[in-house]
Structure formats: structure tokens, C-alpha cells
Scaffold this motif. Sequence first.
Motif, PDB file in Angstrom:
ATOM      1  N   ASP A  33      27.109  43.159  38.371  1.00 23.05           N
ATOM      2  CA  ASP A  33      27.768  42.437  39.201  1.00 23.05           C
ATOM      3  C   ASP A  33      27.619  40.694  38.883  1.00 23.05           C
ATOM      4  O   ASP A  33      26.798  40.475  37.894  1.00 23.05           O
ATOM      5  N   ARG A  35      27.665  36.754  40.630  1.00 25.38           N
ATOM      6  CA  ARG A  35      27.683  36.006  41.773  1.00 25.38           C
ATOM      7  C   ARG A  35      28.158  34.550  41.333  1.00 25.38           C
ATOM      8  O   ARG A  35      27.589  33.815  40.311  1.00 25.38           O
ATOM      9  N   ASP A  48      37.976  36.384  48.654  1.00 22.17           N
ATOM     10  CA  ASP A  48      37.102  37.476  49.216  1.00 22.17           C
ATOM     11  C   ASP A  48      36.362  38.030  47.871  1.00 22.17           C
ATOM     12  O   ASP A  48      36.737  38.214  46.814  1.00 22.17           O
ATOM     13  N   ASP A  49      35.218  39.029  48.430  1.00 24.53           N
ATOM     14  CA  ASP A  49      34.525  39.794  47.289  1.00 24.53           C
ATOM     15  C   ASP A  49      35.659  40.897  46.867  1.00 24.53           C
ATOM     16  O   ASP A  49      36.227  41.354  47.542  1.00 24.53           O
ATOM     17  N   GLN A  51      36.230  43.950  43.409  1.00 23.91           N
ATOM     18  CA  GLN A  51      35.759  44.957  42.610  1.00 23.91           C
ATOM     19  C   GLN A  51      36.522  44.993  41.148  1.00 23.91           C
ATOM     20  O   GLN A  51      37.782  44.763  41.235  1.00 23.91           O
ATOM     21  N   LYS A  56      31.233  44.120  40.862  1.00 21.61           N
ATOM     22  CA  LYS A  56      31.744  43.291  41.997  1.00 21.61           C
ATOM     23  C   LYS A  56      31.359  41.879  41.589  1.00 21.61           C
ATOM     24  O   LYS A  56      30.318  41.560  41.219  1.00 21.61           O
ATOM     25  N   ILE A  57      32.380  40.988  42.194  1.00 24.61           N
ATOM     26  CA  ILE A  57      32.231  39.771  42.177  1.00 24.61           C
ATOM     27  C   ILE A  57      32.237  39.186  43.647  1.00 24.61           C
ATOM     28  O   ILE A  57      33.137  39.224  44.196  1.00 24.61           O
ATOM     29  N   THR A  58      31.329  38.125  43.631  1.00 22.15           N
ATOM     30  CA  THR A  58      31.272  37.628  44.765  1.00 22.15           C
ATOM     31  C   THR A  58      30.995  36.225  44.670  1.00 22.15           C
ATOM     32  O   THR A  58      30.210  35.530  43.913  1.00 22.15           O
ATOM     33  N   PHE A  59      31.957  35.409  45.370  1.00 15.78           N
ATOM     34  CA  PHE A  59      32.086  33.791  45.220  1.00 15.78           C
ATOM     35  C   PHE A  59      31.071  33.475  46.563  1.00 15.78           C
ATOM     36  O   PHE A  59      31.638  33.565  47.610  1.00 15.78           O
ATOM     37  N   GLN A  60      30.009  32.997  46.157  1.00 20.16           N
ATOM     38  CA  GLN A  60      29.087  32.614  47.244  1.00 20.16           C
ATOM     39  C   GLN A  60      29.394  31.708  48.405  1.00 20.16           C
ATOM     40  O   GLN A  60      29.209  31.792  49.723  1.00 20.16           O
ATOM     41  N   SER A  62      32.559  30.845  49.229  1.00 22.39           N
ATOM     42  CA  SER A  62      33.948  31.046  49.665  1.00 22.39           C
ATOM     43  C   SER A  62      34.202  31.310  51.086  1.00 22.39           C
ATOM     44  O   SER A  62      33.418  31.749  52.046  1.00 22.39           O
ATOM     45  N   GLY A  64      36.775  32.730  52.140  1.00 22.03           N
ATOM     46  CA  GLY A  64      37.780  33.870  52.395  1.00 22.03           C
ATOM     47  C   GLY A  64      39.044  33.494  52.351  1.00 22.03           C
ATOM     48  O   GLY A  64      39.457  32.463  52.660  1.00 22.03           O
TER      49      GLY A  64
END
Length: 203
Positions: A33, A35, A48-49, A51, A56-60, A62, A64
Motif C-alpha cells: 500500500d 500513503r 478518494d482512497d 485500489q 491501496k493508495i491513500t492521499f492523507q 485529501s 475527497g
Amino acid sequence: MSPLSPRRMTVTEVGEFLRGPPAGFSVETIGSDHRVHSDDDTNLVLIDDFQSCSGKITFQNSLGRKVKMRNLWEYSRVRQSLLTKRIYLLVTACDQTPSVTKKKPRDLRAGMQYVVSIDSSDPFLKWQMERGLDRTISSVAGESYWVDIDIVEALETWTAEHPMRTEPVWRDASFTLRYESDALFDFPHWFGFSKRTFMLRVT
């Protein structure tokens, strides 16, 4: 028509973005994953988070793709960011499969995902954003709004100057501002009249 300036707009494949994040971004890898951390002072991330094939890719930091605002202070803060920062959005370039007959619509196949950035402080883009917001959100007193800001035309301009193997159909090429009033009798919102759209062009 002059070439599209990279300062005004960039389109970067997700994998490339993660391998070499732009200024103001850093990527933390945890297993498969990722971040993504960003500088809130210069960047407005609306992703948004999601896949990807690599995890999984999350923009801390963001907000949204759908930005919700509940009062005038929140709206003013978001509006200021939309007029001064670099906006980041995730879009998908879909391939069109050939149609068997002319009457049958062509199917779309999910393709590559890209991170699009737009410099909203650019005078031309800032003018469009100000005009679009003023026309679609006339007042935040006692009325709710749902405004879609569309960048499909901007992406089509970019594609014309950066030809791809096949001409893509751009999906998810917009973000939404949702201002939710606490007024008891918000009739335009109840009857669906509060939904608005405007487009951003880059040339």
C-alpha cells in the motif's frame, strides 16, 4: 493556439506519480500500500482512497472528490483554496472497443488511471473558477447547492497535444462541491433545482 503549459495543467500516470512525486508530495510505502502526503499550503487534493494493481493508495490530506461544506466559513475556506492552490484529481482514461455495427454503441474498457493537476492560481483558470462559482452559487444563506466542476474539455485539449495510442474517453473527470444549508424550507434543493455544473478549459 499556443501549446498547453505544464505549469497550467499536468497529467501523470499513477505509477509514475508514486515513483516520482512532484514538489510538495511524499510517498510512504507500507507493504503493497501507499500513503501520499502533501503540503496543504500549496496543494488542494480531491482524491478518494482507491485500489490500484500495486495496492491501496491513500492521499492523507485529501478532501475527497465530493467536498462538503456546512457553513459560510467552510465555503469561504474552500473557495479560497480553489482560487489559489494547485488542484489534484484522479481520472480514468477508458478505451473504446470497436462497434460491430454503426448503430450499436461502443463499449468502454477501464484503462489507465492518471493524477491530473491544475494550477487554479493561473489568471485564466482563476477567472473561470471565480465566474463559475459566482454563477452557480449565488448565495450561501438559506439554500443548498451541489456543483459539479468538469474538466473533460481540458483533458481533451491535453490529449490533442499529447497523443495517446488510442483516443481515450475520460471518466471521473470532475469534482463536486456540496454546500448543505440548515434552512427548514430549502425548496430549490428539495425539487432538485440546486444542482449546477460548469466546465474548466485550459486554452
